[in-house]
Design a protein around this motif. Structure first.
Motif, PDB file in Angstrom:
ATOM      1  N   MET A 209     -57.407 -26.121 -43.883  1.00 48.32           N
ATOM      2  CA  MET A 209     -57.527 -25.844 -42.278  1.00 48.32           C
ATOM      3  C   MET A 209     -58.161 -26.960 -41.882  1.00 48.32           C
ATOM      4  O   MET A 209     -59.544 -27.034 -42.391  1.00 48.32           O
ATOM      5  CB  MET A 209     -57.882 -24.199 -41.910  1.00 48.32           C
ATOM      6  CG  MET A 209     -57.753 -24.371 -40.319  1.00 48.32           C
ATOM      7  SD  MET A 209     -58.739 -22.700 -39.630  1.00 48.32           S
ATOM      8  CE  MET A 209     -57.471 -21.737 -40.573  1.00 48.32           C
ATOM      9  N   HIS A 210     -57.770 -27.732 -41.001  1.00 44.03           N
ATOM     10  CA  HIS A 210     -58.584 -28.572 -40.231  1.00 44.03           C
ATOM     11  C   HIS A 210     -58.851 -28.772 -38.863  1.00 44.03           C
ATOM     12  O   HIS A 210     -57.726 -28.582 -38.426  1.00 44.03           O
ATOM     13  CB  HIS A 210     -58.056 -30.113 -40.636  1.00 44.03           C
ATOM     14  CG  HIS A 210     -58.626 -31.455 -40.125  1.00 44.03           C
ATOM     15  ND1 HIS A 210     -59.979 -31.813 -40.931  1.00 44.03           N
ATOM     16  CD2 HIS A 210     -58.809 -32.116 -39.104  1.00 44.03           C
ATOM     17  CE1 HIS A 210     -60.530 -32.951 -40.265  1.00 44.03           C
ATOM     18  NE2 HIS A 210     -59.790 -32.775 -39.083  1.00 44.03           N
ATOM     19  N   GLU A 211     -60.327 -28.887 -38.484  1.00 43.96           N
ATOM     20  CA  GLU A 211     -60.327 -28.815 -37.186  1.00 43.96           C
ATOM     21  C   GLU A 211     -61.199 -29.692 -36.517  1.00 43.96           C
ATOM     22  O   GLU A 211     -62.167 -30.319 -37.341  1.00 43.96           O
ATOM     23  CB  GLU A 211     -60.857 -27.443 -36.362  1.00 43.96           C
ATOM     24  CG  GLU A 211     -59.989 -26.262 -36.883  1.00 43.96           C
ATOM     25  CD  GLU A 211     -59.038 -25.923 -35.887  1.00 43.96           C
ATOM     26  OE1 GLU A 211     -59.188 -26.479 -34.558  1.00 43.96           O
ATOM     27  OE2 GLU A 211     -58.039 -25.109 -36.055  1.00 43.96           O
ATOM     28  N   GLU A 212     -60.983 -30.316 -35.392  1.00 40.76           N
ATOM     29  CA  GLU A 212     -61.934 -31.520 -34.823  1.00 40.76           C
ATOM     30  C   GLU A 212     -62.638 -30.923 -33.443  1.00 40.76           C
ATOM     31  O   GLU A 212     -61.691 -30.581 -32.704  1.00 40.76           O
ATOM     32  CB  GLU A 212     -61.215 -32.777 -34.903  1.00 40.76           C
ATOM     33  CG  GLU A 212     -61.126 -33.436 -36.105  1.00 40.76           C
ATOM     34  CD  GLU A 212     -60.665 -35.016 -36.057  1.00 40.76           C
ATOM     35  OE1 GLU A 212     -59.792 -35.219 -36.748  1.00 40.76           O
ATOM     36  OE2 GLU A 212     -61.036 -35.521 -35.107  1.00 40.76           O
ATOM     37  N   PHE A 213     -63.750 -31.354 -33.338  1.00 40.48           N
ATOM     38  CA  PHE A 213     -64.484 -30.889 -31.904  1.00 40.48           C
ATOM     39  C   PHE A 213     -65.151 -32.335 -31.654  1.00 40.48           C
ATOM     40  O   PHE A 213     -66.010 -32.843 -32.414  1.00 40.48           O
ATOM     41  CB  PHE A 213     -65.320 -29.978 -32.163  1.00 40.48           C
ATOM     42  CG  PHE A 213     -64.730 -28.813 -32.519  1.00 40.48           C
ATOM     43  CD1 PHE A 213     -63.979 -27.782 -31.916  1.00 40.48           C
ATOM     44  CD2 PHE A 213     -64.822 -28.531 -34.069  1.00 40.48           C
ATOM     45  CE1 PHE A 213     -63.365 -26.738 -32.237  1.00 40.48           C
ATOM     46  CE2 PHE A 213     -63.870 -27.076 -34.518  1.00 40.48           C
ATOM     47  CZ  PHE A 213     -63.526 -26.204 -33.744  1.00 40.48           C
ATOM     48  N   THR A 214     -64.996 -32.776 -30.334  1.00 42.29           N
ATOM     49  CA  THR A 214     -65.692 -33.791 -29.658  1.00 42.29           C
ATOM     50  C   THR A 214     -67.098 -33.379 -29.359  1.00 42.29           C
ATOM     51  O   THR A 214     -66.967 -32.204 -28.502  1.00 42.29           O
ATOM     52  CB  THR A 214     -65.229 -34.575 -28.722  1.00 42.29           C
ATOM     53  OG1 THR A 214     -63.843 -35.039 -29.435  1.00 42.29           O
ATOM     54  CG2 THR A 214     -65.669 -35.718 -27.952  1.00 42.29           C
ATOM     55  N   ILE A 215     -68.194 -33.792 -29.453  1.00 46.58           N
ATOM     56  CA  ILE A 215     -69.493 -33.396 -29.031  1.00 46.58           C
ATOM     57  C   ILE A 215     -70.033 -34.538 -28.040  1.00 46.58           C
ATOM     58  O   ILE A 215     -70.111 -35.596 -28.500  1.00 46.58           O
ATOM     59  CB  ILE A 215     -70.630 -33.087 -30.195  1.00 46.58           C
ATOM     60  CG1 ILE A 215     -69.815 -32.448 -31.471  1.00 46.58           C
ATOM     61  CG2 ILE A 215     -71.634 -32.563 -29.608  1.00 46.58           C
ATOM     62  CD1 ILE A 215     -69.317 -30.933 -30.855  1.00 46.58           C
ATOM     63  N   PRO A 216     -70.299 -34.182 -26.731  1.00 44.37           N
ATOM     64  CA  PRO A 216     -70.821 -35.399 -25.727  1.00 44.37           C
ATOM     65  C   PRO A 216     -72.194 -35.338 -26.129  1.00 44.37           C
ATOM     66  O   PRO A 216     -72.948 -34.782 -26.969  1.00 44.37           O
ATOM     67  CB  PRO A 216     -70.635 -34.782 -24.524  1.00 44.37           C
ATOM     68  CG  PRO A 216     -70.795 -33.150 -24.643  1.00 44.37           C
ATOM     69  CD  PRO A 216     -70.352 -32.878 -26.147  1.00 44.37           C
ATOM     70  N   SER A 217     -72.839 -36.596 -25.553  1.00 45.27           N
ATOM     71  CA  SER A 217     -74.076 -36.764 -25.722  1.00 45.27           C
ATOM     72  C   SER A 217     -74.886 -36.349 -24.466  1.00 45.27           C
ATOM     73  O   SER A 217     -74.480 -36.126 -23.320  1.00 45.27           O
ATOM     74  CB  SER A 217     -74.616 -38.399 -25.621  1.00 45.27           C
ATOM     75  OG  SER A 217     -75.769 -38.810 -25.409  1.00 45.27           O
ATOM     76  N   LYS A 218     -76.059 -35.784 -24.663  1.00 40.27           N
ATOM     77  CA  LYS A 218     -77.033 -35.297 -23.519  1.00 40.27           C
ATOM     78  C   LYS A 218     -76.552 -33.776 -22.710  1.00 40.27           C
ATOM     79  O   LYS A 218     -77.247 -33.509 -21.847  1.00 40.27           O
ATOM     80  CB  LYS A 218     -77.506 -36.312 -22.603  1.00 40.27           C
ATOM     81  CG  LYS A 218     -77.975 -37.625 -23.213  1.00 40.27           C
ATOM     82  CD  LYS A 218     -79.466 -37.197 -24.056  1.00 40.27           C
ATOM     83  CE  LYS A 218     -79.899 -38.545 -24.442  1.00 40.27           C
ATOM     84  NZ  LYS A 218     -79.583 -38.625 -26.101  1.00 40.27           N
ATOM     85  N   ASP A 219     -75.539 -33.394 -22.902  1.00 40.33           N
ATOM     86  CA  ASP A 219     -74.883 -32.157 -22.236  1.00 40.33           C
ATOM     87  C   ASP A 219     -74.849 -30.927 -22.818  1.00 40.33           C
ATOM     88  O   ASP A 219     -74.230 -30.476 -23.387  1.00 40.33           O
ATOM     89  CB  ASP A 219     -73.248 -32.539 -21.750  1.00 40.33           C
ATOM     90  CG  ASP A 219     -72.830 -31.538 -20.884  1.00 40.33           C
ATOM     91  OD1 ASP A 219     -73.648 -30.709 -20.417  1.00 40.33           O
ATOM     92  OD2 ASP A 219     -71.590 -31.436 -20.518  1.00 40.33           O
ATOM     93  N   PHE A 220     -75.993 -30.548 -22.458  1.00 43.86           N
ATOM     94  CA  PHE A 220     -76.507 -29.222 -23.121  1.00 43.86           C
ATOM     95  C   PHE A 220     -75.563 -27.819 -22.771  1.00 43.86           C
ATOM     96  O   PHE A 220     -75.784 -26.785 -23.147  1.00 43.86           O
ATOM     97  CB  PHE A 220     -77.934 -28.871 -23.065  1.00 43.86           C
ATOM     98  CG  PHE A 220     -78.701 -29.642 -23.972  1.00 43.86           C
ATOM     99  CD1 PHE A 220     -78.957 -29.030 -25.390  1.00 43.86           C
ATOM    100  CD2 PHE A 220     -79.284 -30.778 -23.479  1.00 43.86           C
ATOM    101  CE1 PHE A 220     -79.774 -29.737 -26.234  1.00 43.86           C
ATOM    102  CE2 PHE A 220     -80.060 -31.390 -24.530  1.00 43.86           C
ATOM    103  CZ  PHE A 220     -80.477 -31.178 -25.790  1.00 43.86           C
ATOM    104  N   SER A 221     -74.846 -28.291 -21.593  1.00 39.46           N
ATOM    105  CA  SER A 221     -74.201 -26.964 -20.916  1.00 39.46           C
ATOM    106  C   SER A 221     -73.143 -26.710 -21.923  1.00 39.46           C
ATOM    107  O   SER A 221     -72.426 -25.591 -21.907  1.00 39.46           O
ATOM    108  CB  SER A 221     -73.667 -27.202 -19.354  1.00 39.46           C
ATOM    109  OG  SER A 221     -72.592 -28.334 -19.749  1.00 39.46           O
ATOM    110  N   VAL A 222     -72.511 -27.458 -22.858  1.00 41.03           N
ATOM    111  CA  VAL A 222     -71.483 -27.290 -23.723  1.00 41.03           C
ATOM    112  C   VAL A 222     -72.034 -27.061 -25.089  1.00 41.03           C
ATOM    113  O   VAL A 222     -71.251 -27.057 -26.001  1.00 41.03           O
ATOM    114  CB  VAL A 222     -70.378 -28.448 -23.618  1.00 41.03           C
ATOM    115  CG1 VAL A 222     -69.829 -28.316 -22.548  1.00 41.03           C
ATOM    116  CG2 VAL A 222     -71.065 -29.692 -24.157  1.00 41.03           C
ATOM    117  N   ALA A 223     -73.459 -27.171 -25.268  1.00 42.84           N
ATOM    118  CA  ALA A 223     -73.978 -27.051 -26.793  1.00 42.84           C
ATOM    119  C   ALA A 223     -73.721 -25.643 -27.216  1.00 42.84           C
ATOM    120  O   ALA A 223     -73.847 -24.606 -26.516  1.00 42.84           O
ATOM    121  CB  ALA A 223     -75.639 -27.156 -26.742  1.00 42.84           C
ATOM    122  N   GLY A 224     -73.076 -25.711 -28.417  1.00 47.53           N
ATOM    123  CA  GLY A 224     -72.680 -24.517 -29.218  1.00 47.53           C
ATOM    124  C   GLY A 224     -71.367 -24.343 -29.197  1.00 47.53           C
ATOM    125  O   GLY A 224     -70.731 -23.170 -29.788  1.00 47.53           O
TER     126      GLY A 224
END
Lengths: 136, 128
Positions: free
Chosen positions: A1-16
């Protein structure tokens, strides 16, 4: 199973958010709760590192029958001194990051403790690529 | 004189969340279904990486960090109960996240030091 997630810079509202989704997947696979906690602590620390320190990046999650591999790849600027970054309590976090409750200098040490195998590629002016493997 | 270890001084092996709230004059904001939770240990910190070192279960997180990150960190560490100190009230987005993740949220007027001290004196065990 493969999953990918994009992580933004400096936006802690989506951290986690990525870690939370991976946790849900691992729960569905009936992996023991303590193992899930160890995996997720490492993934969450790495995700927060991407947000706090990098220009953004991706988390790739590969789950096989006997292991979970997580790759966290950012787009720079790279870690200047990896030995220092692996030292408990050492941090380059900004005040803004510290106000969020992070930047204690425990991220990479926590990651190292949690996973069975850890590989880190990094170079100042380049990107950072962390590969974490967990046996199941 | 030989003094016993802290473990031997424990009055209660665990505390229910409702007993914890009584002890620190705390108020529950959300999570009535957690009032009967048996809490085994307390951990007080504003540093989320410290919290992420905990592998034990049935912990209450006592913190002055009143933002979404404390809820996220609790989620990652399987912590079901959070106590905010110094009358810090959570934002609506914190409450929404706590509801979604089924994590109780309470607050106490006391400082991190006093709240932790009262609970320790009552017998709630530490993690480290």
């Amino acid at each position: 199973m493969h999953e990918e997630f994009t992580i933004p810079s400096k936006d802690f509202s989506v951290a986690g958010e990525a870690s939370s989704k991976i946790k849900r997947i691992l729960k569905q696979l009936n992996i023991p709760p303590l193992r899930i906690k160890q995996i997720i602590v490492a993934v969450f620390e790495a995700e927060v590192n991407v947000i706090a320190h990098s220009y953004g990046g991706k988390v790739l999650c590969d789950i096989e029958e006997d292991r979970v591999q997580i790759d966290v790849i950012d787009t720079g600027p790279g870690i200047e001194n990896l030995d220092l970054a692996m030292t408990e309590g050492w941090s380059t976090a900004t005040n803004e990051v510290r106000e969020m409750g992070y930047g204690a200098g425990m991220g990479l040490p926590n990651i190292k403790k949690s996973c069975d195998e850890l590989k880190i590629y990094t170079k100042k002016g380049d990107h950072t690529h962390i590969t974490m493997r967990f046996a199941l | 004189m030989l003094y016993g270890r802290a473990e031997h001084c424990a009055i209660l092996p665990t505390m229910k969340l409702k007993e914890i709230l009584e002890c620190v004059d705390g108020k529950l904001i959300w999570g009535e279904s957690h009032l009967e939770d048996e809490v085994k240990r307390g951990f007080a910190s504003d540093l989320m990486s410290d919290v992420l070192t905990i592998l034990e279960d049935d912990i209450i997180l006592i913190t002055g960090l009143s933002n979404n990150q404390s809820i996220r960190t609790a989620e990652m560490s399987d912590i079901s109960n959070i106590l905010l100190v110094r009358n810090k009230r959570p934002s609506q987005s914190m409450i929404d996240m706590a509801k979604e993740l089924d994590i109780s949220l309470s607050y106490t007027p006391y400082s991190l030091f006093k709240a932790s001290g009262l609970l320790f004196a009552k017998g709630l065990k530490p993690v480290y």
